[in-house]
Scaffold this motif. Structure first.
Motif, PDB file in Angstrom:
ATOM      1  N   ALA A 339       0.816  -1.214   0.000  1.00 21.53           N
ATOM      2  CA  ALA A 339       0.000   0.000   0.000  1.00 21.53           C
ATOM      3  C   ALA A 339       0.851   1.266   0.000  1.00 21.53           C
ATOM      4  N   LEU A 340       1.936   1.269   0.752  1.00 21.30           N
ATOM      5  CA  LEU A 340       2.766   2.470   0.872  1.00 21.30           C
ATOM      6  C   LEU A 340       3.856   2.569  -0.188  1.00 21.30           C
ATOM      7  N   LYS A 341       4.022   1.512  -0.989  1.00 18.39           N
ATOM      8  CA  LYS A 341       5.133   1.476  -1.956  1.00 18.39           C
ATOM      9  C   LYS A 341       5.119   2.660  -2.920  1.00 18.39           C
ATOM     10  N   PRO A 342       3.993   3.066  -3.513  1.00 20.54           N
ATOM     11  CA  PRO A 342       4.052   4.210  -4.425  1.00 20.54           C
ATOM     12  C   PRO A 342       4.555   5.491  -3.757  1.00 20.54           C
ATOM     13  N   LEU A 343       4.053   5.798  -2.565  1.00 23.59           N
ATOM     14  CA  LEU A 343       4.493   7.009  -1.878  1.00 23.59           C
ATOM     15  C   LEU A 343       5.970   6.904  -1.487  1.00 23.59           C
ATOM     16  N   LEU A 344       6.368   5.740  -0.955  1.00 20.85           N
ATOM     17  CA  LEU A 344       7.750   5.593  -0.511  1.00 20.85           C
ATOM     18  C   LEU A 344       8.724   5.544  -1.674  1.00 20.85           C
ATOM     19  N   SER A 345       8.306   4.982  -2.800  1.00 26.02           N
ATOM     20  CA  SER A 345       9.185   4.977  -3.975  1.00 26.02           C
ATOM     21  C   SER A 345       9.453   6.398  -4.450  1.00 26.02           C
ATOM     22  N   LYS A 346       8.471   7.266  -4.292  1.00 32.26           N
ATOM     23  CA  LYS A 346       8.615   8.643  -4.745  1.00 32.26           C
ATOM     24  C   LYS A 346       9.334   9.524  -3.726  1.00 32.26           C
ATOM     25  N   LEU A 347       8.990   9.358  -2.429  1.00 27.57           N
ATOM     26  CA  LEU A 347       9.443  10.321  -1.428  1.00 27.57           C
ATOM     27  C   LEU A 347      10.053   9.690  -0.185  1.00 27.57           C
ATOM     28  N   GLY A 348      10.216   8.386  -0.174  1.00 27.43           N
ATOM     29  CA  GLY A 348      10.609   7.695   1.052  1.00 27.43           C
ATOM     30  C   GLY A 348      11.990   8.006   1.568  1.00 27.43           C
ATOM     31  N   ASN A 349      12.829   8.636   0.750  1.00 31.70           N
ATOM     32  CA  ASN A 349      14.187   8.970   1.177  1.00 31.70           C
ATOM     33  C   ASN A 349      14.411  10.469   1.314  1.00 31.70           C
ATOM     34  N   ASP A 350      13.333  11.242   1.216  1.00 35.87           N
ATOM     35  CA  ASP A 350      13.452  12.700   1.255  1.00 35.87           C
ATOM     36  C   ASP A 350      13.458  13.184   2.707  1.00 35.87           C
ATOM     37  N   PRO A 351      14.536  13.801   3.162  1.00 30.92           N
ATOM     38  CA  PRO A 351      14.622  14.203   4.576  1.00 30.92           C
ATOM     39  C   PRO A 351      13.625  15.280   4.978  1.00 30.92           C
ATOM     40  N   ARG A 352      12.960  15.900   4.001  1.00 35.25           N
ATOM     41  CA  ARG A 352      11.978  16.937   4.335  1.00 35.25           C
ATOM     42  C   ARG A 352      10.645  16.352   4.778  1.00 35.25           C
ATOM     43  N   LEU A 353      10.432  15.056   4.539  1.00 37.22           N
ATOM     44  CA  LEU A 353       9.151  14.437   4.829  1.00 37.22           C
ATOM     45  C   LEU A 353       9.218  13.622   6.114  1.00 37.22           C
ATOM     46  N   SER A 354       8.154  13.681   6.896  1.00 29.40           N
ATOM     47  CA  SER A 354       8.024  12.849   8.091  1.00 29.40           C
ATOM     48  C   SER A 354       6.607  12.289   8.134  1.00 29.40           C
ATOM     49  N   VAL A 355       6.495  10.957   8.208  1.00 28.92           N
ATOM     50  CA  VAL A 355       5.206  10.271   8.197  1.00 28.92           C
ATOM     51  C   VAL A 355       5.116   9.388   9.438  1.00 28.92           C
ATOM     52  N   ILE A 356       4.034   9.539  10.187  1.00 31.22           N
ATOM     53  CA  ILE A 356       3.791   8.713  11.367  1.00 31.22           C
ATOM     54  C   ILE A 356       2.666   7.735  11.037  1.00 31.22           C
ATOM     55  N   LEU A 357       2.946   6.446  11.175  1.00 30.79           N
ATOM     56  CA  LEU A 357       1.993   5.398  10.835  1.00 30.79           C
ATOM     57  C   LEU A 357       1.336   4.843  12.089  1.00 30.79           C
ATOM     58  N   PHE A 358       0.032   4.643  12.019  1.00 31.39           N
ATOM     59  CA  PHE A 358      -0.736   4.002  13.081  1.00 31.39           C
ATOM     60  C   PHE A 358      -1.407   2.752  12.508  1.00 31.39           C
ATOM     61  N   THR A 359      -1.869   1.890  13.399  1.00 28.22           N
ATOM     62  CA  THR A 359      -2.599   0.717  12.928  1.00 28.22           C
ATOM     63  C   THR A 359      -3.636   0.275  13.949  1.00 28.22           C
ATOM     64  N   LEU A 360      -4.700  -0.328  13.459  1.00 27.15           N
ATOM     65  CA  LEU A 360      -5.642  -1.057  14.300  1.00 27.15           C
ATOM     66  C   LEU A 360      -5.461  -2.564  14.138  1.00 27.15           C
ATOM     67  N   ASP A 361      -4.516  -2.943  13.291  1.00 28.65           N
ATOM     68  CA  ASP A 361      -4.248  -4.347  12.992  1.00 28.65           C
ATOM     69  C   ASP A 361      -2.914  -4.720  13.624  1.00 28.65           C
ATOM     70  N   GLU A 362      -2.970  -5.279  14.834  1.00 31.81           N
ATOM     71  CA  GLU A 362      -1.735  -5.579  15.552  1.00 31.81           C
ATOM     72  C   GLU A 362      -0.891  -6.656  14.868  1.00 31.81           C
ATOM     73  N   THR A 363      -1.487  -7.455  13.990  1.00 32.69           N
ATOM     74  CA  THR A 363      -0.701  -8.475  13.293  1.00 32.69           C
ATOM     75  C   THR A 363       0.327  -7.858  12.361  1.00 32.69           C
ATOM     76  N   SER A 364       0.182  -6.565  12.076  1.00 26.02           N
ATOM     77  CA  SER A 364       1.114  -5.904  11.162  1.00 26.02           C
ATOM     78  C   SER A 364       2.329  -5.320  11.883  1.00 26.02           C
ATOM     79  N   TYR A 365       2.351  -5.307  13.212  1.00 29.35           N
ATOM     80  CA  TYR A 365       3.456  -4.679  13.950  1.00 29.35           C
ATOM     81  C   TYR A 365       4.814  -5.237  13.542  1.00 29.35           C
ATOM     82  N   SER A 366       5.025  -6.529  13.822  1.00 32.26           N
ATOM     83  CA  SER A 366       6.347  -7.108  13.579  1.00 32.26           C
ATOM     84  C   SER A 366       6.539  -7.499  12.126  1.00 32.26           C
ATOM     85  N   ARG A 367       5.436  -7.808  11.430  1.00 36.14           N
ATOM     86  CA  ARG A 367       5.547  -8.284  10.043  1.00 36.14           C
ATOM     87  C   ARG A 367       5.807  -7.151   9.065  1.00 36.14           C
ATOM     88  N   GLU A 368       5.169  -5.984   9.250  1.00 36.70           N
ATOM     89  CA  GLU A 368       5.225  -4.922   8.253  1.00 36.70           C
ATOM     90  C   GLU A 368       5.700  -3.583   8.811  1.00 36.70           C
TER      91      GLU A 368
END
Length: 484
Positions: A339-368
């Motif tokens: 899901a995040l690959k398009p955004l991260l491919s474009k801007l994932g290494n840009d030091p000007r950007l900061s993204v905080i991710l939340f989840t309601l799906d705890e199964t994604s913590y360690s896996r993703e």
């Protein structure tokens, strides 16, 4: 039988004696630190007017979906609890609504609401007996008498709670008049806003039609053209920054992002504006707008918060009768890597950007989530959120995330609440749980006490300030743009 309200000093600390002793020592380091509350949903009008709160029901029960969703699950109607419907506030006696809570308080045993409410009752109001049917009227009268005094007005409580920063959340179609009033009042409390554009991004949201109209009014832009729409966002983001905002907030059904060519994005938008709305188009547009918001953050510096994975307003009947946000939001499985690959491919290494991710799906913590945040410099992990904002949820978060992402790819704690008086309680729970987690690492000789003492301060205070750019001087964006 009236029972005393026992609120133990060692609550939430490990049961094993040596580890509990270390946890006590760590907690003492941060117990009295100021509260950083960078994301929440309290009402800014409280602090603008500083008017007294109405009564116990109006303040503590009717706005708190954690409380009334549990009572509703047991067959108690929202009208009986004085929860606002589409017809307005029900003509329910506030004392009778409070009695319903009191008679059913046993339903909250073992839940975080039990901890939060008893913290409020004992620490804020000084009540020493347990809430029950027998003590309901005593509670109601005691709380109401306190609320009628100057010491319990919103600004006085803000200062008493030692809140350094409190962020509310508003949409781009809202005027921010209460934030302007707070500034003009001369009061020193730091209440800021956050940019939540969902109502003018999600074409499946029933509010979007009126929100678009207001969006056009407050910006003076043709928001039904693609370029005018984007410019309107830039204008409102600037206005939010002038009102103190350091972040935007995006509550999408999924974490999907997209990177369409300009012509494709414009064609998609115009099709939706014409009313050609399908689930697939609406989802693709939401995905594209996360990338558009990220591009805007490169220019204005707003930190992005992405809160995906809730099936909102699952109860269709309740949505029809009472509207949105009435305790019927249900978590769903959420995927992040693709899901995040398009955004991260474009801007994932840009030091000007900061993204905080939340989840309601705890199964994604360690896996993703932990592997993503443990690699991409733009990503940080928000704390355990909503249904997992509990002692067990906080501990699961630390256990599953730390080994891959460490502590410093997380952002401390935020309370994400509408219930103002519960803010100190929620932060106290987080400080106690983190103290317990670090105490175990010290007891197992995986970390020494000095490291843990430094780290508990970072988790409590330093990381949220840094993640939400509250440790930086804020420029007036309008002044900067005018100078340019």
């Amino acid at each position: 039988m009236v029972r005393p309200l026992m609120f133990h000093d060692d609550r939430l600390f490990p049961a094993e004696e040596r580890t509990r002793s270390i946890a006590r020592e760590l907690y003492a380091t941060v117990r009295d630190l100021p509260i950083i509350s960078p994301h929440g949903h309290t009402d800014p009008s409280w602090f603008a007017s500083n008017a007294p709160f109405q009564d116990a029901t109006d303040l503590l029960l009717a706005p708190d979906h954690y409380l009334y969703r549990m009572l509703y699950s047991q067959g108690i109607s929202l009208d009986a609890l004085k929860v606002r419907s589409k017809s307005g506030v029900p003509a329910t006696d506030a004392r009778e609504a409070w009695r319903l809570l009191a008679h059913n308080f046993h339903l909250f045993r073992g839940t975080p609401s039990w901890i939060w409410l008893n913290h409020v009752f004992s620490q804020v109001f000084g009540i020493e007996v347990f809430l029950s049917g027998e003590t309901s009227d005593f509670y109601f009268d005691t709380i109401n008498e306190a609320l009628a005094t100057d010491a319990f007005r919103p600004r006085a409580l803000f200062d008493r709670f030692n809140i350094e920063t409190l962020a509310t959340t508003e949409g781009p179609h809202e005027t921010l008049k209460h934030h302007h009033a707070i500034r003009e009042s001369g009061w020193g409390g730091h209440v800021i806003t956050a940019y939540r554009p969902d109502a003018v991004i999600d074409f499946e949201d029933e509010r979007s039609g009126r929100a678009f109209e207001r969006f056009a009014e407050v910006t003076g832009q043709d928001v039904y053209s693609w370029q005018g729409y984007l410019e309107a966002h830039r204008i409102r983001r600037g206005a939010f920054i002038d009102a103190g905002a350091t972040s935007s907030d995006h509550g999408h059904p999924t974490a999907a992002t997209a990177d369409l060519a300009d012509g494709e994005a414009e064609a998609l938008f115009l099709s939706l504006v014409k009313g050609e709305v399908t689930a697939e188009k609406a989802e693709l547009f939401r995905a594209q707008m996360l990338t558009e918001m990220a591009k805007m953050s490169l220019d204005d510096g707003l930190v992005m918060q992405i809160h995906p994975g809730s099936h909102r307003n699952h109860n269709a009947g309740l949505l029809d009768s009472h509207g949105r946000d009435k305790g019927a939001d249900i978590p769903g499985q959420t995927e992040y890597v693709k899901a995040l690959k398009p955004l991260l491919s474009k801007l994932g290494n840009d030091p000007r950007l900061s993204v905080i991710l939340f989840t309601l799906d705890e199964t994604s913590y360690s896996r993703e989530l932990a592997p993503l945040a443990g690699h991409y410099p733009v990503l940080k992990l928000g704390p355990s959120w909503w249904f997992h904002d509990s002692p067990e949820g906080m501990m699961r978060f630390r256990e599953q995330v730390t080994e891959t992402a460490g502590f410093y790819n997380t952002v401390g704690f935020n309370d994400d609440t509408r219930a103002f008086l519960s803010i100190p309680a929620r932060h106290d729970v987080a400080r106690r749980v983190d103290s317990g987690f670090l105490a175990r690492l010290v007891a197992e000789h995986r970390m020494d006490l000095v490291e843990a003492q430094e780290l508990i301060v970072d988790l409590t205070y330093t990381l949220p300030k840094r993640a939400y750019k509250l440790d930086q001087p804020r420029l007036n964006l309008s002044s900067v743009q005018a100078a340019q």
